[in-house]
Write a protein that holds these residues in place. Structure first.
Motif, PDB file in Angstrom:
ATOM      1  N   GLY A 105    -112.462  40.636 -76.537  1.00  0.00           N
ATOM      2  CA  GLY A 105    -112.071  39.619 -77.509  1.00  0.00           C
ATOM      3  C   GLY A 105    -110.591  39.592 -77.810  1.00  0.00           C
ATOM      4  O   GLY A 105    -110.162  38.977 -78.795  1.00  0.00           O
ATOM      5  N   MET A 106    -109.788  40.234 -76.952  1.00  0.00           N
ATOM      6  CA  MET A 106    -108.345  40.268 -77.146  1.00  0.00           C
ATOM      7  C   MET A 106    -107.670  39.231 -76.238  1.00  0.00           C
ATOM      8  O   MET A 106    -107.746  39.345 -75.008  1.00  0.00           O
ATOM      9  N   SER A 107    -107.028  38.233 -76.851  1.00  0.00           N
ATOM     10  CA  SER A 107    -106.337  37.218 -76.058  1.00  0.00           C
ATOM     11  C   SER A 107    -105.207  37.882 -75.279  1.00  0.00           C
ATOM     12  O   SER A 107    -104.481  38.733 -75.799  1.00  0.00           O
ATOM     13  N   ASN A 108    -105.048  37.490 -74.030  1.00  0.00           N
ATOM     14  CA  ASN A 108    -104.049  38.131 -73.179  1.00  0.00           C
ATOM     15  C   ASN A 108    -103.505  37.135 -72.171  1.00  0.00           C
ATOM     16  O   ASN A 108    -104.106  36.082 -71.934  1.00  0.00           O
ATOM     17  N   LYS A 109    -102.381  37.497 -71.578  1.00  0.00           N
ATOM     18  CA  LYS A 109    -101.758  36.641 -70.568  1.00  0.00           C
ATOM     19  C   LYS A 109    -101.140  37.539 -69.502  1.00  0.00           C
ATOM     20  O   LYS A 109    -100.474  38.526 -69.819  1.00  0.00           O
ATOM     21  N   ALA A 122    -109.121  52.943 -68.758  1.00  0.00           N
ATOM     22  CA  ALA A 122    -110.397  52.829 -69.475  1.00  0.00           C
ATOM     23  C   ALA A 122    -110.208  52.764 -70.990  1.00  0.00           C
ATOM     24  O   ALA A 122    -111.062  52.228 -71.709  1.00  0.00           O
ATOM     25  N   ASP A 123    -109.076  53.308 -71.493  1.00  0.00           N
ATOM     26  CA  ASP A 123    -108.853  53.335 -72.947  1.00  0.00           C
ATOM     27  C   ASP A 123    -108.141  52.082 -73.461  1.00  0.00           C
ATOM     28  O   ASP A 123    -108.064  51.875 -74.684  1.00  0.00           O
ATOM     29  N   VAL A 124    -107.600  51.272 -72.548  1.00  0.00           N
ATOM     30  CA  VAL A 124    -106.750  50.157 -72.973  1.00  0.00           C
ATOM     31  C   VAL A 124    -107.473  49.156 -73.879  1.00  0.00           C
ATOM     32  O   VAL A 124    -106.954  48.819 -74.960  1.00  0.00           O
ATOM     33  N   PRO A 125    -108.656  48.634 -73.548  1.00  0.00           N
ATOM     34  CA  PRO A 125    -109.284  47.626 -74.414  1.00  0.00           C
ATOM     35  C   PRO A 125    -109.541  48.132 -75.837  1.00  0.00           C
ATOM     36  O   PRO A 125    -109.230  47.436 -76.814  1.00  0.00           O
ATOM     37  N   ALA A 126    -110.085  49.342 -75.952  1.00  0.00           N
ATOM     38  CA  ALA A 126    -110.389  49.877 -77.281  1.00  0.00           C
ATOM     39  C   ALA A 126    -109.118  50.150 -78.075  1.00  0.00           C
ATOM     40  O   ALA A 126    -109.060  49.915 -79.294  1.00  0.00           O
ATOM     41  N   LEU A 127    -108.069  50.639 -77.405  1.00  0.00           N
ATOM     42  CA  LEU A 127    -106.822  50.934 -78.097  1.00  0.00           C
ATOM     43  C   LEU A 127    -106.147  49.659 -78.594  1.00  0.00           C
ATOM     44  O   LEU A 127    -105.702  49.592 -79.756  1.00  0.00           O
ATOM     45  N   ILE A 128    -106.081  48.634 -77.745  1.00  0.00           N
ATOM     46  CA  ILE A 128    -105.481  47.355 -78.166  1.00  0.00           C
ATOM     47  C   ILE A 128    -106.276  46.754 -79.318  1.00  0.00           C
ATOM     48  O   ILE A 128    -105.703  46.266 -80.302  1.00  0.00           O
ATOM     49  N   THR A 129    -107.595  46.812 -79.232  1.00  0.00           N
ATOM     50  CA  THR A 129    -108.439  46.287 -80.311  1.00  0.00           C
ATOM     51  C   THR A 129    -108.162  47.011 -81.617  1.00  0.00           C
ATOM     52  O   THR A 129    -108.025  46.389 -82.679  1.00  0.00           O
ATOM     53  N   GLY A 130    -108.076  48.330 -81.564  1.00  0.00           N
ATOM     54  CA  GLY A 130    -107.807  49.112 -82.767  1.00  0.00           C
ATOM     55  C   GLY A 130    -106.448  48.811 -83.368  1.00  0.00           C
ATOM     56  O   GLY A 130    -106.296  48.712 -84.596  1.00  0.00           O
ATOM     57  N   LEU A 131    -105.438  48.641 -82.517  1.00  0.00           N
ATOM     58  CA  LEU A 131    -104.096  48.327 -83.000  1.00  0.00           C
ATOM     59  C   LEU A 131    -104.047  46.942 -83.651  1.00  0.00           C
ATOM     60  O   LEU A 131    -103.417  46.745 -84.689  1.00  0.00           O
ATOM     61  N   VAL A 132    -104.716  45.970 -83.044  1.00  0.00           N
ATOM     62  CA  VAL A 132    -104.723  44.604 -83.574  1.00  0.00           C
ATOM     63  C   VAL A 132    -105.513  44.523 -84.877  1.00  0.00           C
ATOM     64  O   VAL A 132    -105.096  43.867 -85.843  1.00  0.00           O
TER      65      VAL A 132
END
Length: 409
Positions: free
Chosen positions: A323-327, A379-389
Motif C-alpha cells: 500500500g505504499m505509493s512508489n515510482k 525482504a525488510d523494505v516494505p515493512a520498514l517503509i510502511t512503519g516510517l510512513v
C-alpha cells in the motif's frame, strides 16, 4: 442524549468581484466542516484530557488590544482561566493544532487568534481562527466557532419544528410546573379569525420556561401582555401550578463548528515544505511529511545494468502490495541527479539497487532530509517503509537496527 456530530467536505462559492492573493482568495474553494452539538449547560468533552497538556499559541482579545504578544499556555490552562470558553471548543482547537503538525505545518508559524468583539457574530459564545504564517502574512485557515443555539433556534422558528434534544436525568427530580391555560371562549370572541395565532403563541410560551416566567410576571404587574402583536389580557388566561416528576432535561443544543479551508491549508503546507539546502543553493526540496507525500518511496538502479531490473521491479511490486505509493526511475542519468529529482517532488525515501544487491540481497535506503543511507535487506523494505510512513518507527530507530553507508554521489 445530544452526543451527535456531522462532518462534510465539498465546494463553497462566493461572488468575489476581484479575487486576489493567489490561491488564498478565490471564487470556488474546497472546505470541510464539523457540526458538533452539545448541551449548552454542559460543554465539557469526554476526550478533553487527551489534549489538555497540548501547548498552544493563543492571540486572545486582551493581548491583541494590549501588548500584541500572544499567550503560550496549555489548552487545559486556557479553558481553566476562561481564555477559551469551554472544553469542547478547546478540544477541537487542540486537535486542529495536532493535525497541522502531523501534516507538516511548522508549529512556530502557527497561532490561534480570538475574534475581537467587533468581529464576533452577535450570537457567538467564542470564536478562534487558526492562522498560519506564509509569504502573504498571517492567513486564516481554520475557523473554530461556538455558535451557541442560534442555528437551531432560527431553523425551528422558520419551520415550526422543534429542534430540542433531551437528556435523561440520572435520578428523577420533583419540580414545580406552571402552565398557562387560555380562556378559549373569550380568546375566540376577542380575536375571531386570529384566535389560532394567539393560541399558538400561548402554547409556545408554555413550552419555554424562561418565557413563561416573564409572561406570568408581566401579566401580574401590568394586567396584559403583548404577544405576536396582540394584547392578551389577564382574564384571557389562567396559570396552573402543580408538582411533577422530571425524568429528562430538554434543551436547544449549541453547536461547535470547526471549518477548514482546504486550499489555504494546502497552500501553507507547500510553502512550509519548500526549502533550499544550505550546502547546495541550486537544489530545491519539498520537505513533505511522509504521511502526506504523494509518492512515499522511489526505486532506482545504480546504473544501466540488465541484472538490476528484475530486482527493481520486485521491490516496486512489494511496496505496491504493502500500500505504499512508489515510482521507479531507471533513466540513464547519474544517481545523484535522480535523487535530486525525487527531492524536488517531496519523495521522502529512496531505494537503490546496486552490485552488492546481487551478492547479498541488500539495498541502500536513503532518507530525503538528512540524506543519510542505511543498508537494508530487500525482504525488510516494505515493512520498514510502511512503519516510517505510518509513524510506527523513526529513522533513528532504523539507524540503530541497520548499518549506515556512505552517501552515494
Amino acid at each position: 442524549m445530544v452526543l451527535f456530530a456531522a462532518a462534510q467536505i465539498g465546494l463553497g462559492f462566493r461572488n468575489e468581484i476581484a479575487p486576489r492573493g493567489g490561491l488564498l482568495r478565490v471564487r470556488e474553494f474546497c472546505m470541510a466542516e464539523i457540526e458538533h452539538f452539545v448541551n449548552p449547560n454542559k460543554k465539557s468533552h469526554p476526550k478533553f484530557e487527551s489534549v489538555a497538556n497540548k501547548t498552544m499559541v493563543l492571540f486572545d482579545q486582551t493581548t491583541q488590544l494590549g501588548t500584541g504578544r500572544p499567550l503560550v499556555m496549555t489548552m487545559g490552562e486556557a479553558v481553566e482561566k476562561g481564555t477559551v470558553n469551554n472544553e469542547t471548543l478547546g478540544y477541537f482547537m487542540a486537535r486542529t493544532q495536532l493535525f497541522m503538525e502531523k501534516i507538516g505545518i511548522n508549529p512556530a508559524r502557527l497561532r490561534f487568534r480570538q475574534h475581537l468583539q467587533t468581529e464576533m457574530a452577535h450570537y457567538a459564545a467564542d470564536c478562534w481562527d487558526c492562522e498560519i504564517h506564509t509569504s502573504y502574512g498571517w492567513v486564516e485557515c481554520v475557523g473554530h466557532a461556538d455558535r451557541a443555539c442560534y442555528d437551531l433556534m432560527v431553523h425551528a422558528e422558520a419551520t415550526g419544528t422543534s429542534m430540542e434534544a433531551s437528556e435523561r436525568l440520572p435520578e428523577p427530580v420533583e419540580i414545580d410546573v406552571v402552565t398557562v391555560e387560555p380562556n378559549r371562549k373569550l380568546v375566540g370572541k376577542t380575536f375571531k379569525k386570529d384566535q389560532k395565532t394567539v393560541l399558538a403563541a400561548l402554547e409556545k410560551v408554555s413550552k419555554d420556561e424562561d418565557a413563561l416566567g416573564h409572561f406570568e410576571k408581566t401579566m401580574e404587574a401590568a394586567g396584559s401582555v403583548e404577544l405576536e402583536g396582540f394584547t392578551v389580557t389577564k382574564d384571557m388566561v389562567s396559570f396552573k401550578k402543580e408538582k411533577k416528576m422530571k425524568h429528562e432535561e430538554k434543551f436547544l443544543p449549541s453547536v461547535i463548528e470547526p471549518s477548514f479551508g482546504m486550499g489555504r491549508i494546502l497552500y501553507a503546507l507547500l510553502e512550509h515544505s519548500f526549502y533550499v539546502p544550505e550546502d547546495n543553493k541550486e537544489a530545491v526540496v519539498m520537505r513533505f511529511s511522509p504521511n502526506v507525500a504523494p509518492v512515499k518511496c522511489a526505486v532506482f538502479n545504480l546504473q544501466s545494468n540488465g541484472d538490476f531490473m528484475p530486482v527493481v521491479r520486485q521491490i516496486a511490486a512489494s511496496l505496491t502490495a504493502a500500500g505504499m505509493s512508489n515510482k521507479t526511475d531507471t533513466s540513464g542519468q547519474s544517481i545523484g541527479k535522480r535523487y535530486a529529482r525525487t527531492d524536488e517532488v517531496g519523495t521522502p525515501y529512496g531505494v537503490t539497487v546496486d552490485f552488492d544487491t546481487l551478492k547479498d540481497s541488500t539495498v541502500t535506503l536513503r532518507e530525503r532530509d538528512s540524506q543519510s543511507q542505511l543498508r537494508v535487506p530487500i525482504a525488510d523494505v516494505p515493512a520498514l517503509i510502511t512503519g516510517l510512513v505510518k509513524g510506527w518507527t523513526t529513522w533513528n530507530d532504523a539507524g540503530a537496527k541497520y548499518p549506515a553507508v556512505e552517501r552515494q554521489a
